[in-house]
Design an enzyme around this catalytic site. Structure first.
Site, PDB file in Angstrom:
ATOM      1  N   ARG A   1      22.213  -3.988   8.437  1.00  0.00           N
ATOM      2  CA  ARG A   1      23.330  -5.208   8.782  1.00  0.00           C
ATOM      3  C   ARG A   1      23.349  -5.106  10.345  1.00  0.00           C
ATOM      4  O   ARG A   1      23.680  -4.490  11.182  1.00  0.00           O
ATOM      5  CB  ARG A   1      24.894  -4.781   8.428  1.00  0.00           C
ATOM      6  CG  ARG A   1      25.085  -4.472   6.864  1.00  0.00           C
ATOM      7  CD  ARG A   1      25.687  -5.529   6.157  1.00  0.00           C
ATOM      8  NE  ARG A   1      25.031  -5.506   4.798  1.00  0.00           N
ATOM      9  CZ  ARG A   1      26.137  -5.128   3.939  1.00  0.00           C
ATOM     10  NH1 ARG A   1      27.605  -4.834   4.146  1.00  0.00           N
ATOM     11  NH2 ARG A   1      25.778  -4.897   2.518  1.00  0.00           N
TER      12      ARG A   1
ATOM     13  N   GLU B   1      25.261  -6.741  12.307  1.00  0.00           N
ATOM     14  CA  GLU B   1      26.324  -6.977  12.951  1.00  0.00           C
ATOM     15  C   GLU B   1      26.576  -6.282  13.970  1.00  0.00           C
ATOM     16  O   GLU B   1      26.392  -5.183  14.283  1.00  0.00           O
ATOM     17  CB  GLU B   1      27.612  -6.469  11.802  1.00  0.00           C
ATOM     18  CG  GLU B   1      27.712  -7.472  10.702  1.00  0.00           C
ATOM     19  CD  GLU B   1      28.887  -6.768   9.794  1.00  0.00           C
ATOM     20  OE1 GLU B   1      29.935  -6.950  10.262  1.00  0.00           O
ATOM     21  OE2 GLU B   1      28.426  -6.332   8.652  1.00  0.00           O
TER      22      GLU B   1
ATOM     23  N   ARG C   1      33.791   2.576  11.680  1.00  0.00           N
ATOM     24  CA  ARG C   1      33.432   2.513  10.339  1.00  0.00           C
ATOM     25  C   ARG C   1      32.169   1.558  10.236  1.00  0.00           C
ATOM     26  O   ARG C   1      31.897   1.459   8.817  1.00  0.00           O
ATOM     27  CB  ARG C   1      34.374   2.047   9.280  1.00  0.00           C
ATOM     28  CG  ARG C   1      34.897   0.776   9.608  1.00  0.00           C
ATOM     29  CD  ARG C   1      36.350   0.439   8.948  1.00  0.00           C
ATOM     30  NE  ARG C   1      36.744  -1.037   9.027  1.00  0.00           N
ATOM     31  CZ  ARG C   1      36.650  -1.756   8.053  1.00  0.00           C
ATOM     32  NH1 ARG C   1      36.442  -1.442   6.988  1.00  0.00           N
ATOM     33  NH2 ARG C   1      36.756  -3.279   8.059  1.00  0.00           N
ATOM     34  N   HIS C   2      31.620   1.147  11.239  1.00  0.00           N
ATOM     35  CA  HIS C   2      30.395   0.458  10.845  1.00  0.00           C
ATOM     36  C   HIS C   2      29.171   0.917  11.545  1.00  0.00           C
ATOM     37  O   HIS C   2      29.211   1.582  12.685  1.00  0.00           O
ATOM     38  CB  HIS C   2      30.598  -0.984  11.731  1.00  0.00           C
ATOM     39  CG  HIS C   2      31.354  -2.051  10.972  1.00  0.00           C
ATOM     40  ND1 HIS C   2      33.036  -2.020  11.166  1.00  0.00           N
ATOM     41  CD2 HIS C   2      31.294  -2.844   9.974  1.00  0.00           C
ATOM     42  CE1 HIS C   2      33.486  -3.108  10.563  1.00  0.00           C
ATOM     43  NE2 HIS C   2      32.607  -3.708   9.688  1.00  0.00           N
TER      44      HIS C   2
ATOM     45  N   GLU D   1      38.178   0.451   2.819  1.00  0.00           N
ATOM     46  CA  GLU D   1      37.424   0.022   1.693  1.00  0.00           C
ATOM     47  C   GLU D   1      35.846   0.781   1.617  1.00  0.00           C
ATOM     48  O   GLU D   1      35.356   0.773   2.867  1.00  0.00           O
ATOM     49  CB  GLU D   1      37.156  -1.592   2.145  1.00  0.00           C
ATOM     50  CG  GLU D   1      36.094  -2.580   0.945  1.00  0.00           C
ATOM     51  CD  GLU D   1      34.501  -2.654   1.634  1.00  0.00           C
ATOM     52  OE1 GLU D   1      34.774  -3.530   2.897  1.00  0.00           O
ATOM     53  OE2 GLU D   1      33.785  -2.222   1.000  1.00  0.00           O
TER      54      GLU D   1
ATOM     55  N   SER E   1      32.767  -2.944  -2.299  1.00  0.00           N
ATOM     56  CA  SER E   1      33.024  -4.347  -2.775  1.00  0.00           C
ATOM     57  C   SER E   1      32.289  -4.949  -3.959  1.00  0.00           C
ATOM     58  O   SER E   1      31.105  -4.551  -3.837  1.00  0.00           O
ATOM     59  CB  SER E   1      32.741  -5.127  -1.358  1.00  0.00           C
ATOM     60  OG  SER E   1      33.495  -6.302  -1.593  1.00  0.00           O
TER      61      SER E   1
ATOM     62  N   ARG F   1      30.779   6.180   4.632  1.00  0.00           N
ATOM     63  CA  ARG F   1      32.265   6.095   4.287  1.00  0.00           C
ATOM     64  C   ARG F   1      33.105   6.894   3.420  1.00  0.00           C
ATOM     65  O   ARG F   1      33.937   7.522   3.610  1.00  0.00           O
ATOM     66  CB  ARG F   1      32.597   4.548   4.083  1.00  0.00           C
ATOM     67  CG  ARG F   1      32.410   3.461   5.257  1.00  0.00           C
ATOM     68  CD  ARG F   1      32.914   2.306   4.847  1.00  0.00           C
ATOM     69  NE  ARG F   1      32.635   1.346   5.786  1.00  0.00           N
ATOM     70  CZ  ARG F   1      33.157   0.059   5.932  1.00  0.00           C
ATOM     71  NH1 ARG F   1      33.588  -0.473   4.985  1.00  0.00           N
ATOM     72  NH2 ARG F   1      32.555  -0.774   7.065  1.00  0.00           N
TER      73      ARG F   1
END
Lengths: 495, 495
Positions: free
Chosen positions: B267, B269, B275-276, B418, B421, B469
């Site tokens: 990712r 991002e 948490r990323h 989370e 998903s 996670r």
């Protein structure tokens, strides 16, 4: 018994493919979102045996073939590698319209049928379920396939020495590959591949190995930058890991003792051969040993033997299925595994007329020839070639303490093709620096690799196995693209 | 008993760190390439119990600490999370020179010692082996650490609410990370992580799932091109897969029925949170169902429950070890798993004073708050939130057939964060086209995705779990970098 066909049909979004009136509780197109669950207990095709004779069952399957003839329609219903014949015939159970409806269902559509299981007089040779057929009472389309398929599935399972190359390239988009995966052969290949991974991990876990996860995006190309893919990483550049080796070794230095990992490995080599992929799955091992790197060779070869045994004992159906389309000799192995020294291999090749120097590397044809010679002499398709010349191995390879021309390194072969390359690694920063200088490697670029060994490192060895090659060679296939679901090579990036 | 120290020392490449004369069969630096195997049977530190009292044993371990005092030198010898006290004292067994040699061995060096196991009067609180100590008779350095370590290992295990962020950034190169991996806490974390993977796969294999391998280099960005890393691929460009979803779905379309995969997910991002990560390990599931996507939710939640039970029952030592440095409440879960509908979650939040619309997405703080409310009301750290508003989910999410404002989609939470998903996917090409158009997605870019469903596709659902996670939240840690061996974020690409 409740009859809910009407209700289900009422929720269908798409009109029936045929407009002829069929009793709504007998046949129709069912909605693809089930708002409530019909009380159908679905059975599996493989469980349709004579013991189920005269039972009324529900089944979900694909329409493999369909042949209408007067008042009858014969369907072959498929579930993965299993299939069964089904008959829709005008009579008590079905109306003329229902037979017509069934005959119009496109091939590859997914249907729910309610049917009576009937024993047959004569074996149905063309189906996996040869002793029974289904007499259909109700039929509903769950998912309708478009009429024209890019690839005829029957074509895809024809025996074919050339591998699947030609066939996958026919159509456009991802459908041809997808259909290819639906063939009984592919189902078997990839179930077996799943088994290889499981056997690999289970065997190593039992031996006390810990599974690790290593990063694929790395900051520096570990072996000097050749054959490496570059990634744009925010405002900088990064690379895709060509091997998890550095990370496995760091775990050994961090006292994990025995580690393995399973993950993608990337090679930007412009090699367009039957055995090269630009992305493949590496089964990697690294292990601290006490006094001799043969402790590691023994762990690896025993792991391979456990894989071969597990496949032989638990995947016979899959092996037979693949053999039907691609015949091959059963895979042979010895226990313990045959270990030959490089010099012995060279001697065997010379005896067979090959001219090569002591420290020359093996060419691919010579590897294959040696595989045949070893098979003849020792009756095994799997062996280890140990103690490669130091000159043909990477800088981090530990030299042989008895003979500086050779090294504590090894390759492993299946049916004469390399599936693993491994070695004892130099774990001493000083010797590693010397070896890198000898190979004229820029020390700055491998500084952090060398630094890993400055703070105490146990002697260790390891290797990396190519999953797709193991499956290809175990099954006697001839192209690694047959054992990769979505192969990547210099010319193929899709699907 | 043969005494081979002389022979071994003779093969040492490096001179002893101290020049004082020590009997060569008593102490020295041993060569790191063993030409022949000494007949030492090495025992494990964890096996040093009072039952071994008065036995003479060989041990290989790291020098954790060293304290010389007159005629004695106390060492703590470490093997992974286990350690034992060792004494070298002038007397029958050791000369003055040998004690001096031992005192000069740098911390973190790896040594072989021959020693007598002795019971102790008073428990040694600082060691894992509290009832015995070792009286050393011979000591050899197998791998010598450099004197100055970038990070003091004792510092790294201090209880610390802030996570390991500050500490890893101290030194240069890969050594600080490597040392951090050596701590008892890290050893425990990554052994538990290995357990999560194994439990995930074993549970799914038992349920009839097949493991698949999906490509990481892809030709098109699946969700429109945002947050995707670009790769130079020979003369063209490619991308790193943000999810294996398309490939899992293709396998379902190819009748694999139930599949899972474990592999890296990328990712791009620019998120710098606890948490990323830009690269993490995805535990992915996809499954055809018969009549209701809750069949899939049940498979996934049961898999999670099996993981939680397996950890609780088989990884207590690891959990306790981590808790010593990072205390947390034991992880609680229900069986069967609690499933709340989105509207119920929103009602709970509103009751707690949160203002939000029916179709608003949950913010991260609201997710955390809801986690606390659920814990209070139901006493569970794990639950499913089902039926998200259609508007906040991706275009391929199946709408709820009963209420077009909602969808057949779900998130799963651990301690209010989370971890998964997932959704039922639209498996009908026509509806998928409509949904993509509604989201204003360029149909050309997702043509091959849509085409996958034109030839019959069973209804299916799935989801992706973030391994790091799950480990972080199960252990009650506060930073995902603590459960990734070699974390990758926008600012970190090494080691």
């Amino acid at each position: 018994k409740r009859r809910r066909g009407q209700e289900l049909l009422g929720r269908s979004r798409r009109p029936s493919a045929v407009s002829s009136p069929v009793a709504a509780d007998k046949a129709g197109n069912e909605m693809f979102m089930f708002a409530s669950e019909p009380d159908r207990k679905l059975v599996r095709v493989q469980d349709l045996t004579p013991e189920k004779a005269d039972q009324l069952i529900w089944l979900r399957a694909r329409v493999h073939t369909s042949r209408a003839k007067g008042k009858q329609c014969f369907l072959v219903l498929r579930q993965q590698q299993f299939n069964v014949q089904a008959l829709v015939a005008v009579g008590d159970r079905a109306s003329k319209q229902m037979v017509k409806f069934a005959a119009n269902i496109t091939k590859e559509s997914i249907v729910d049928v309610e049917a009576a299981v009937r024993k047959v007089e004569q074996k149905i040779e063309s189906c996996s379920q040869q002793d029974v057929e289904l007499h259909v009472e109700r039929i509903f389309v769950i998912s309708q396939a478009e009429a024209r398929l890019p690839l005829q599935l029957e074509d895809a399972v024809r025996p074919d020495g050339e591998g699947e190359e030609v066939r996958t390239e026919k159509g456009g988009g991802c459908r041809p590959r997808l259909q290819l995966l639906e063939t009984t052969t592919s189902q078997a290949v990839f179930r077996l591949q799943s088994g290889v991974c499981q056997l690999f991990r289970d065997t190593l876990t039992k031996k006390g190995f810990v599974e690790i996860q290593t990063p694929k995006i790395i900051s520096a190309a570990s072996e000097g930058g050749a054959n490496v893919f570059t990634v744009s990483y925010f405002k900088t550049s990064a690379y895709l890991a060509q091997s998890p080796q550095l990370y496995k070794q760091m775990c050994i230095c961090a006292d994990f003792d025995k580690v393995f990992c399973v993950g993608p490995v990337f090679r930007a080599e412009d090699s367009n051969t039957h055995r090269h992929l630009t992305e493949f799955v590496g089964l990697d091992i690294e292990m601290a040993f006490n006094y001799h790197y043969h402790e590691v060779i023994e762990s690896i070869t025993d792991t391979m033997v456990q894989i071969f045994k597990g496949l032989r004992d638990n995947f016979q159906t899959e092996i037979q299925t693949v053999n039907k389309q691609f015949p091959s000799e059963p895979f042979k192995f010895l226990e313990p595994t045959l270990r030959l020294e490089y010099t012995e291999g060279v001697a065997m090749l010379r005896e067979a007329g090959v001219e090569m120097g002591d420290e020359d590397d093996l060419s691919t044809p010579n590897e294959k020839l040696l595989g045949r010679l070893v098979k003849e002499k020792y009756d095994t398709d799997f062996y280890v070639l140990d103690k490669y010349p130091l000159a043909v191995r990477p800088f981090y390879t530990m030299p042989d303490p008895h003979n500086p021309k050779y090294s504590n390194s090894y390759d492993m072969f299946m049916r004469g093709e390399e599936i693993l390359s491994g070695a004892q690694r130099v774990h001493d920063a000083q010797l590693l620096t010397e070896r890198a200088q000898h190979h004229q490697i820029d020390l700055e670029k491998i500084k952090s690799y060398i630094d890993s060994f400055r703070y105490g490192a146990p002697p260790h060895a390891g290797g990396g196995i190519g999953l797709e090659r193991v499956c290809m060679l175990y099954l006697g296939l001839h192209n690694v693209r047959q054992t990769s679901m979505f192969p990547r090579d210099p010319k193929r990036l899709t699907p």
